[in-house]
Design an enzyme around this catalytic site. Sequence first.
Site, PDB file in Angstrom:
ATOM      1  N   MET A 159      23.316 -21.398  38.735  1.00 33.26           N
ATOM      2  CA  MET A 159      23.218 -19.955  38.522  1.00 33.26           C
ATOM      3  C   MET A 159      23.043 -19.194  39.840  1.00 33.26           C
ATOM      4  O   MET A 159      22.748 -19.771  40.885  1.00 33.26           O
ATOM      5  CB  MET A 159      22.041 -19.659  37.593  1.00 33.26           C
ATOM      6  CG  MET A 159      22.212 -20.244  36.191  1.00 33.26           C
ATOM      7  SD  MET A 159      20.806 -19.931  35.097  1.00 33.26           S
ATOM      8  CE  MET A 159      20.951 -18.156  34.851  1.00 33.26           C
ATOM      9  N   HIS A 160      23.244 -17.890  39.762  1.00 37.89           N
ATOM     10  CA  HIS A 160      22.850 -16.903  40.776  1.00 37.89           C
ATOM     11  C   HIS A 160      23.758 -16.815  42.002  1.00 37.89           C
ATOM     12  O   HIS A 160      23.665 -15.860  42.760  1.00 37.89           O
ATOM     13  CB  HIS A 160      21.417 -17.132  41.279  1.00 37.89           C
ATOM     14  CG  HIS A 160      20.411 -17.400  40.227  1.00 37.89           C
ATOM     15  ND1 HIS A 160      20.293 -16.638  39.101  1.00 37.89           N
ATOM     16  CD2 HIS A 160      19.459 -18.378  40.124  1.00 37.89           C
ATOM     17  CE1 HIS A 160      19.311 -17.108  38.343  1.00 37.89           C
ATOM     18  NE2 HIS A 160      18.808 -18.169  38.937  1.00 37.89           N
TER      19      HIS A 160
ATOM     20  N   ASP B 126      23.519 -23.367  33.967  1.00 39.03           N
ATOM     21  CA  ASP B 126      23.208 -24.785  33.810  1.00 39.03           C
ATOM     22  C   ASP B 126      22.050 -25.039  32.857  1.00 39.03           C
ATOM     23  O   ASP B 126      22.106 -25.951  32.020  1.00 39.03           O
ATOM     24  CB  ASP B 126      22.957 -25.439  35.173  1.00 39.03           C
ATOM     25  CG  ASP B 126      21.980 -24.664  36.054  1.00 39.03           C
ATOM     26  OD1 ASP B 126      21.367 -23.670  35.602  1.00 39.03           O
ATOM     27  OD2 ASP B 126      21.820 -25.051  37.222  1.00 39.03           O
TER      28      ASP B 126
END
Length: 507
Positions: A81-82, A240
């Site tokens: 992520m991110h 995830d």
Amino acid sequence: MSYLIGVDLGTSGTKTVLFDQAGQPLASATVEYPLYQPQNGWAEQDPEDWWRAAAETIRRVLAASGADPSQVAGLGISGQMHGLVMLDGQGQVLRRSILWCDGRTSQECAEITQAVGPQRLIQLSANPALTGFTAGKILWVRRHEPALYEKCRQILLPKDYVRYKLTGVYASEMSDASGTNLLDVPGRCWSREILEKLEIDPALLPPLYESCQVAGRITAQAAAATGLIPGTPVVAGAGDNAAAAVGTGVVEAGKAFTTLGTSGVVFAHADQVTIDPQGRVHTFCSAVPGAWAVMSCTLSAGGSLKWLRDNFFPQEQQTAQGMGVDPYQLMDQQAARIPIGADRLLFLPYLMGERSPLLDEHSRGVFFGLSAIHTKYHMLRAVLEGVVYSQRQCLDILREMGVVSQEMLACGGGGTSPLWRQMLADVYGCPVRTVASKEGPALGAAILAGVGAGLYPSVQEACARMIRLNPPQQPNPADSARYEPYYQLYRTLYPALKPAFQTLATL
């Protein structure tokens, strides 16, 4: 026979697994890629490495299984992520992606907090401004690389870039978008208020889907690269941890899991929006349509153990290679010989700073109590215990919020260790189970693909039909009592060291 493909885009590599309709893995393949750290606390990767790894692993699982590509009902993607992926008007990558564990955006996070307001930001995005999240990265590029920012026409998250390469469609979905600081998490849409206050053009952000919705189909070009059939459905997928929740069956209230991967996560399903007003843990949209999740994220769980392995256990790695076993198995055997508490040695696993529950990018790893009697095996035991204490500290906050689980699932690389799982059970004080399949996020992505392809009516029904659980490891009450004073001492160390961490960051 219908097949489903789950692609798990991780930080160390991409793993693709081909499943049958009952959730049995038929073939898997993994391709690793480099992590770039141009400065202390920075972390970047090349999105093209992700795409090459995804295409290669898809080709390999199709070849290894002998599956007819026309029988692949759908594909789903789980992703780290991110990370910030910036594309120009032709869909070309403008720079390496700034990752989830990158801590360069302290100034930008302060600006976000000031522009939106600390409480308003949490009300809208369900989280404070964090250095790991995407919004601060966007502002950092705008400040430090303005010419590049001017060329940007599309912003994607890591797995969304791979899906774009597969389908030619720009899209994102609720679970991953929840970690940008730009999503209205209760409302499940981009927050126009936040975007306006940060002066980010909404046109840079892609349309949003629910995780199990079909977001695109395999293009002819992607078919040539992967071996799939043009038109194969590709669902939106999930971040995830949201995918891991699906892959472990954590899709109903009262269920939770702990991941011990590079990062450490405690993730609990919630049917209603529940937000920590202090922002110590995250509230995200779930991969289940219309549901949410409360989760923590510590930055160096398995990462701490890998650091110790790479720097202190070269002989064990050589021995394991000769034996054809995982070096972590040999390390577990050595750690099991050391008593609980590691002869009064504790470890703070803040090698990359810390997110949950400290929100302090300046914190750093610490061995506390190191003495002449300690060996590298004591350090090993202390690292394992310190990571578990960090997860317990996060779980305690979820319990304060009323998000309580009766049983914990364990996944990630660390979840395969019986020793580490028993530590979790003892320190948590609850049973810990694993899923029979070791594929976690990849299985979750495949389950979402099965729902999107119409093989199952809901995520919950798909999980019931595709997931099997192993018997639980029960907590040992005597060992739980022995761990408790060490855990309580662990909780006091960060507050005592916080001023010193801040000073160290200025030297």
